[in-house]
Motif scaffolding. Structure first.
Motif, PDB file in Angstrom:
ATOM      1  N   ARG A  50     -76.613  53.505  -5.925  1.00 45.34           N
ATOM      2  CA  ARG A  50     -75.220  52.958  -5.600  1.00 45.34           C
ATOM      3  C   ARG A  50     -74.814  51.730  -6.252  1.00 45.34           C
ATOM      4  O   ARG A  50     -75.605  50.670  -6.212  1.00 45.34           O
ATOM      5  CB  ARG A  50     -74.997  53.155  -4.139  1.00 45.34           C
ATOM      6  CG  ARG A  50     -73.738  52.870  -3.621  1.00 45.34           C
ATOM      7  CD  ARG A  50     -73.049  54.071  -3.638  1.00 45.34           C
ATOM      8  NE  ARG A  50     -73.650  55.180  -2.748  1.00 45.34           N
ATOM      9  CZ  ARG A  50     -73.308  55.469  -1.368  1.00 45.34           C
ATOM     10  NH1 ARG A  50     -72.605  54.801  -0.770  1.00 45.34           N
ATOM     11  NH2 ARG A  50     -73.994  56.589  -0.855  1.00 45.34           N
ATOM     12  N   GLN A  51     -73.472  51.777  -6.760  1.00 45.62           N
ATOM     13  CA  GLN A  51     -72.918  50.558  -7.158  1.00 45.62           C
ATOM     14  C   GLN A  51     -71.951  49.637  -6.280  1.00 45.62           C
ATOM     15  O   GLN A  51     -71.299  50.659  -5.421  1.00 45.62           O
ATOM     16  CB  GLN A  51     -72.045  50.690  -8.333  1.00 45.62           C
ATOM     17  CG  GLN A  51     -72.943  51.639  -9.638  1.00 45.62           C
ATOM     18  CD  GLN A  51     -74.025  50.457 -10.184  1.00 45.62           C
ATOM     19  OE1 GLN A  51     -73.621  49.464 -10.643  1.00 45.62           O
ATOM     20  NE2 GLN A  51     -75.195  51.087 -10.054  1.00 45.62           N
ATOM     21  N   SER A  52     -72.096  48.443  -6.342  1.00 44.02           N
ATOM     22  CA  SER A  52     -71.118  47.756  -5.280  1.00 44.02           C
ATOM     23  C   SER A  52     -69.544  47.796  -5.660  1.00 44.02           C
ATOM     24  O   SER A  52     -69.142  48.310  -6.717  1.00 44.02           O
ATOM     25  CB  SER A  52     -71.474  46.225  -4.961  1.00 44.02           C
ATOM     26  OG  SER A  52     -71.028  45.637  -6.374  1.00 44.02           O
ATOM     27  N   MET A  53     -68.867  47.701  -4.334  1.00 45.38           N
ATOM     28  CA  MET A  53     -67.611  47.757  -4.355  1.00 45.38           C
ATOM     29  C   MET A  53     -66.936  46.658  -5.530  1.00 45.38           C
ATOM     30  O   MET A  53     -66.007  46.781  -6.414  1.00 45.38           O
ATOM     31  CB  MET A  53     -66.769  47.727  -3.102  1.00 45.38           C
ATOM     32  CG  MET A  53     -65.318  48.111  -3.186  1.00 45.38           C
ATOM     33  SD  MET A  53     -64.895  49.852  -3.552  1.00 45.38           S
ATOM     34  CE  MET A  53     -63.820  49.562  -4.859  1.00 45.38           C
ATOM     35  N   ASP A  54     -67.619  45.503  -5.474  1.00 47.00           N
ATOM     36  CA  ASP A  54     -67.209  44.460  -6.180  1.00 47.00           C
ATOM     37  C   ASP A  54     -67.630  44.701  -7.760  1.00 47.00           C
ATOM     38  O   ASP A  54     -66.616  44.286  -8.648  1.00 47.00           O
ATOM     39  CB  ASP A  54     -68.005  43.202  -5.701  1.00 47.00           C
ATOM     40  CG  ASP A  54     -67.484  42.346  -4.568  1.00 47.00           C
ATOM     41  OD1 ASP A  54     -66.528  42.670  -4.351  1.00 47.00           O
ATOM     42  OD2 ASP A  54     -68.212  41.804  -4.119  1.00 47.00           O
ATOM     43  N   ARG A  55     -68.743  45.292  -7.996  1.00 43.98           N
ATOM     44  CA  ARG A  55     -68.811  45.829  -9.241  1.00 43.98           C
ATOM     45  C   ARG A  55     -67.748  46.820  -9.973  1.00 43.98           C
ATOM     46  O   ARG A  55     -67.368  46.447 -11.073  1.00 43.98           O
ATOM     47  CB  ARG A  55     -70.291  46.305  -9.343  1.00 43.98           C
ATOM     48  CG  ARG A  55     -70.623  46.754 -10.636  1.00 43.98           C
ATOM     49  CD  ARG A  55     -71.096  45.870 -11.686  1.00 43.98           C
ATOM     50  NE  ARG A  55     -71.539  46.098 -12.961  1.00 43.98           N
ATOM     51  CZ  ARG A  55     -71.696  45.654 -14.019  1.00 43.98           C
ATOM     52  NH1 ARG A  55     -71.747  44.198 -13.973  1.00 43.98           N
ATOM     53  NH2 ARG A  55     -72.137  46.329 -15.298  1.00 43.98           N
ATOM     54  N   GLN A  81     -67.555  57.786   0.669  1.00 43.34           N
ATOM     55  CA  GLN A  81     -67.535  56.851  -0.345  1.00 43.34           C
ATOM     56  C   GLN A  81     -66.287  56.810  -1.127  1.00 43.34           C
ATOM     57  O   GLN A  81     -65.584  55.896  -1.485  1.00 43.34           O
ATOM     58  CB  GLN A  81     -68.704  57.085  -1.043  1.00 43.34           C
ATOM     59  CG  GLN A  81     -68.934  56.306  -2.434  1.00 43.34           C
ATOM     60  CD  GLN A  81     -70.103  56.647  -3.216  1.00 43.34           C
ATOM     61  OE1 GLN A  81     -70.326  58.001  -3.051  1.00 43.34           O
ATOM     62  NE2 GLN A  81     -70.787  55.577  -4.181  1.00 43.34           N
ATOM     63  N   THR A 109     -59.508  51.310  -2.043  1.00 44.12           N
ATOM     64  CA  THR A 109     -59.712  50.066  -2.407  1.00 44.12           C
ATOM     65  C   THR A 109     -59.103  49.709  -3.573  1.00 44.12           C
ATOM     66  O   THR A 109     -58.282  48.863  -3.793  1.00 44.12           O
ATOM     67  CB  THR A 109     -61.160  49.595  -2.218  1.00 44.12           C
ATOM     68  OG1 THR A 109     -61.891  49.887  -1.118  1.00 44.12           O
ATOM     69  CG2 THR A 109     -61.322  48.206  -2.584  1.00 44.12           C
TER      70      THR A 109
END
Lengths: 310, 310
Positions: free
Chosen positions: B154-159, B188, B195
């Protein structure tokens, strides 16, 4: 979105809806082994068989033997489909925890499937309720073709509510709305579920889906968001109905559980065990099965970076 | 719920993402025939090919010939994937309407897929933007593995937001977020899409899904409800990525369109034609394809009552 999402219960129908349409008879001992393994995964209801005439569905001719052979696990309701009074008597004799009655919302599908009008089905259910009286066995009623009939098409909301209320008037305790031929869409599911639950708050309502047009999971999530907490599904996504043209596999248990878990919705089941049991299914059935996660693995699966490989 | 739901646009990627991983080369004339038929179904974007090295993806070695052979239909954007400056020059020479650049959100997947760090990819995109300047050709950027990387998870929302903003800083006009290996779940997707669109209202955002774990359609509807109006999909649900272990078929065009239509969401496409073209695919590819509706028919399909049959 901050509260923990409410848990769903998973009802495994692979032994009944999954196997009834298989080309080859699945050995009684294989059914028992499969049922026993499934009983220990955290599922809440196991639909074991159908007490129909062996001529109608030869694959389920061992109904009593399968029920007698299973090791009952506390917390699991062992249920059987019952088409008539004779079937109800046989089910009681086999010590089921629950019987499941079936009438189609579509009059023509009921004629094709049960060889009765809906009025005749309800008359017979009244007789069955008399047989069940005092047994302590839970009675569930399925409304087949709730989301569409192969002969009549879409059913009206009034007709669906008529079916729900006819069942409740008979004293049927739980109701399953079934997308028998896999034609439901998520907007329709949301509307049907919320309308029923608005009228009958607290009704033990189950959703039975088929994945015929790949909308099984999207319909399940729409139903969850509309308030349903109980889902039928079949391991590996197998199944089909001999009297419902165009019906293909049930929504797949492990794919459904995987989606719920990925969404943070607890199911109380052990996904790893479900996947393992599903991966053994092709050997039992001698053919591949439609499930996705049993082939791809879960979304959490990681692979080694190719550059680091030999 | 009373207003007409907003229309989505369908971007057909079967010729590129669908065919790139086929075991056998699909003849150039078959690609052109398929592309021409698809151009007339109401799709809005046709991803025709990839201007990669013929050694990397032999199936797409006829990129320029396919683009030269297609009969351009007004209202359809003909686009090609472009991995580097040389590819961009070739794409411009072939008179594409749009180029599609690709970098993975997951650093390791970018290394495996593009043999570059993300920083190197972005550096190269800056060069490509200079080549594109003044051409009038739309530049779209895909963020692969947005919802999960096969090596990192899983990748972060920031990334993810870093990726979106790095693209926008380069002047890339449209962005595709891709679930390259089919690990996304609907909660997700809802969060990532809302976002991004909250931060960048009006951004031309496309969702590219794979159906690896049968969540393609549920993810598409979650994304629609979160505001996305543009979807990549591949006819018949074919496809896979040679550099993404575990990647299987794209979300299936006709199954996606069918779900949207059943939900009352217009797509501007002719579902009947899409199904017909999909039904011809197995003959072109010499194997079955994963699509559901091409086999089962639409939810509106009716059957004759068996009692009335001979």
């Amino acid at each position: 979105m901050t509260a923990q999402p409410e848990q769903v219960q998973i009802n495994e129908v692979v032994l009944r809806d999954g196997l009834q349409n298989e080309a080859a008879f699945v050995a009684t001992e294989d059914k028992i082994r499969l049922g026993d393994r499934l009983s220990r995964t955290g599922i809440r209801r196991l639909e074991v068989t159908s007490f129909v005439s062996p001529k109608a569905i030869p694959n389920l001719r061992d109904a009593a033997e399968v029920l007698a052979g299973l090791q009952r696990v506390p917390g699991v309701r062992y249920t059987a489909l019952v088409p008539n009074v004779r079937g109800a008597e046989r089910a009681l004799h086999s010590k089921v925890d629950e019987v499941n009655l079936v009438m189609s919302i579509g009059e023509q599908h009921n004629l094709a499937n049960m060889r009765m009008t809906c009025a005749q089905s309800l008359g017979q259910f009244a007789e069955i309720m008399r047989v069940m009286e005092g047994s302590g066995v839970f009675v569930n009623g399925t409304l087949a073709t709730t989301f569409g009939c192969p002969f009549e098409g879409r059913q009206s909301m009034d007709r669906i509510l008529w079916g729900v209320e006819a069942y409740l008037a008979l004293g049927i305790e739980g109701i399953t709305i079934a997308d028998t031929i896999g034609v439901a869409n998520p907007r329709q599911v949301e509307k049907v579920v919320s309308t029923i639950l608005d009228r009958h708050p607290g009704l033990p309502l189950t959703l039975h889906l088929h994945n015929t047009r790949d909308m099984g999971l999207v319909n399940a999530l729409a139903a969850y968001d509309a308030g349903i907490r109980s889902f039928d599904s079949a391991l590996g996504g197998i199944g089909g109905c001999p009297y419902a043209p165009g019906a293909t596999g049930n929504v797949c248990t492990e794919d459904l559980v995987h989606m719920f878990h990925q969404c943070g919705i607890p199911t109380g089941t052990d996904l790893g065990s479900l996947i393992e049991i599903s991966q053994a299914l092709p050997d039992v059935l001698n053919h591949a099965v439609p499930g996705f996660v049993m082939k791809a693995g879960t979304s959490d699966r990681l692979y080694p970076f190719p550059g680091k490989q030999a």
